[in-house]
Write an enzyme that holds these catalytic residues in place. Structure first.
Site, PDB file in Angstrom:
ATOM      1  N   THR A 124       0.825  -1.212   0.000  1.00 26.73           N
ATOM      2  CA  THR A 124       0.000   0.000   0.000  1.00 26.73           C
ATOM      3  C   THR A 124       0.859   1.262   0.000  1.00 26.73           C
ATOM      4  OG1 THR A 124      -1.440   1.330   1.455  1.00 26.73           O
ATOM      5  CG2 THR A 124      -0.177  -0.380   2.517  1.00 26.73           C
ATOM      6  N   ASP A 125       0.289   2.346  -0.494  1.00 27.18           N
ATOM      7  CA  ASP A 125       1.022   3.629  -0.455  1.00 27.18           C
ATOM      8  C   ASP A 125       1.240   4.094   0.979  1.00 27.18           C
ATOM      9  OD1 ASP A 125      -1.592   4.486   0.176  1.00 27.18           O
ATOM     10  OD2 ASP A 125      -1.646   6.073  -1.335  1.00 27.18           O
ATOM     11  N   GLU A 126       0.474   3.512   1.923  1.00 29.03           N
ATOM     12  CA  GLU A 126       0.586   3.976   3.312  1.00 29.03           C
ATOM     13  C   GLU A 126       1.928   3.612   3.940  1.00 29.03           C
ATOM     14  OE1 GLU A 126      -2.956   3.720   5.686  1.00 29.03           O
ATOM     15  OE2 GLU A 126      -4.225   3.619   3.916  1.00 29.03           O
ATOM     16  N   TYR A 148      -1.387  -0.488  11.183  1.00 23.87           N
ATOM     17  CA  TYR A 148      -1.722  -1.098   9.889  1.00 23.87           C
ATOM     18  C   TYR A 148      -0.580  -0.931   8.894  1.00 23.87           C
ATOM     19  CZ  TYR A 148      -3.497  -1.192   5.082  1.00 23.87           C
ATOM     20  OH  TYR A 148      -3.632  -1.411   3.735  1.00 23.87           O
ATOM     21  N   LYS A 152       2.006  -3.636   7.145  1.00 25.03           N
ATOM     22  CA  LYS A 152       2.101  -3.801   5.685  1.00 25.03           C
ATOM     23  C   LYS A 152       3.548  -3.570   5.221  1.00 25.03           C
ATOM     24  CE  LYS A 152      -0.710  -4.480   3.056  1.00 25.03           C
ATOM     25  NZ  LYS A 152      -1.229  -5.770   2.523  1.00 25.03           N
TER      26      LYS A 152
END
Ligand code: NAD
Ligand code: TYD
Length: 334
Positions: A124-126, A148, A152
């Site tokens: 994810t971009d997060e 989260y 990831k």
């Protein structure tokens, strides 16, 4: 016949991806391996449940024996399985570490032993954290800021280590915020659309100026499929929609599309550690020849219409545990 193992295929993006694969290819078979947590839902796959090229298996990616059993004979793994909601990771991070990190590890191990030909880790971009100005390239430092995104990031780099150390053909994708049909109504867009349809308040965190890049789920699925064929092993690819909007803008678009009053907008306590802005530089993927096909406004309007027409899908999800969660965390008078 290419044999896919799609994990988390009963969730939002995974179910859209399975539908995408089944529509596009006739010479593949898919095992959809999903634990069916609160976010996994076989209603997401009703239209393909009798398709002989798709087989659902209820299983936990943290169950090593079961993972090993279903990995046998697989050509390509696409790992969507994860705990995916930031707010839940703030309240209870345990399941995130377990599934998103340890579960990914067990999948990588099994893929290595069974000599799988391709392993796509859906990241994810997060993992980059927040950026005030400019956009993250794939080489940027990872500065995840929620349990989260930190989980990831762990899986993202673990997958890379399996490429470097064991030569497992891994590709890592870092997608931006998805929207579309079958998204669990706890994420911004489906929550606000369904609340507006029910004339309930739309809980905007903080000042509502946090920015996300939005990608239509079908474009995300198409990019993943493109990278299966054209991506280079060991590489990371950003997948963005090129549609940056703050949460107030998204909220206003939803209210306007549904012809609902602005006084449904309700400002509530900010999310802890709330990332201000996500932004991706997608030139690496563009250089391979892929770009999103869907216009943002058209796809958003289609998505809003889908929730309006498919109350059967979301009404039962918006009860019990869900309401308790929001009342506890945001003290909303829902
Ligand atoms: P989702 O929460 O809708 O679906 C997750 C699925 O994983 C569910 O079906 C759930 O039952 C399953 N699952 C959870 N734990 C499991 C376990 N231990 N074993 C087997 N299955 C398990 O999530 P989503 O929005 O579809 O996201 C899918 C993937 O894409 C995630 O890895 C997420 O990090 C990533 N991603 C999501 C977005 C987004 O905007 N939604 C953006 C970029 C990346
Ligand atoms: P979300 O859909 O949870 O995705 P993510 O946090 O993974 O990007 O949230 C998107 C944005 O919307 C984020 O800035 C938080 C905000 N938000 C609200 O303001 N209210 C809400 O009820 C939710 C769920 C999110």
């Amino acid at each position: 016949m290419q044999r896919f193992l799609v994990t988390g295929g009963a969730g939002f993006i995974g179910s859209n991806y399975i539908r995408h694969l089944l529509q596009k290819y006739h010479d593949i078979s898919i095992i959809n391996f999903d634990k069916l947590t609160y976010a996994g839902n076989l209603d997401n796959l009703r239209d393909v449940e009798n398709n002989p090229r798709h087989r659902f298996v209820q299983g936990d990616i943290c169950d090593a024996m079961l993972v090993d059993q279903y990995m046998a004979g697989i050509d390509a793994v696409v790992n969507f399985a994860a705990e995916s909601h930031v707010d839940r990771s703030i309240g209870a991070p345990d399941a995130f570490i377990r599934t998103d990190v340890f579960g990914a590890f067990l999948l990588l191990e099994a893929a290595r032993w069974h000599r799988v030909k391709k392993f796509i880790q859906i990241s994810t971009d997060e993992v980059y954290g927040s950026i005030e100005q400019g956009a993250f390239r794939e080489t940027a430092a990872l500065m995840p800021s929620s349990p989260y995104s930190a989980s990831k990031a762990g899986a993202d780099r673990l997958a890379y280590s399996y490429f470097v150390t064991y030569g497992l053909p891994v590709i890592i994708t870092r997608g931006s915020n998805n929207f579309g049909p079958y998204q669990y109504p706890e994420k911004l867009i489906p929550l606000f659309v369904t609340n507006a349809l029910e004339d309930k308040p739309l809980p905007i965190y903080g000042d509502g100026k946090n920015v996300r890049d939005w990608i239509y789920v079908e474009d995300h699925c198409d990019a993943i499929d493109f990278l299966l064929a054209h991506g280079k092993d060991g590489e990371v690819y950003n997948i963005g929609g090129g549609n940056e909007h703050n949460n107030l803008e998204i909220t206003e678009m939803i209210l306007a599309a549904l012809n609902k009053p602005k006084n449904l907008m309700t400002f509530v306590n900010d999310r802890l550690g709330h990332d201000r802005r996500y932004s991706l530089d997608t030139s690496k993927l563009a250089a391979l020849g892929w770009k999103p096909k869907h216009d943002f406004k058209t796809a958003l309007e289609f998505t809003i219409g889908w929730y309006a027409q498919n109350r059967w899908w979301w009404e039962k999800l918006k009860s019990g545990e869900y309401l308790e969660f929001y009342k506890k965390n945001y003290k909303m008078a829902l």
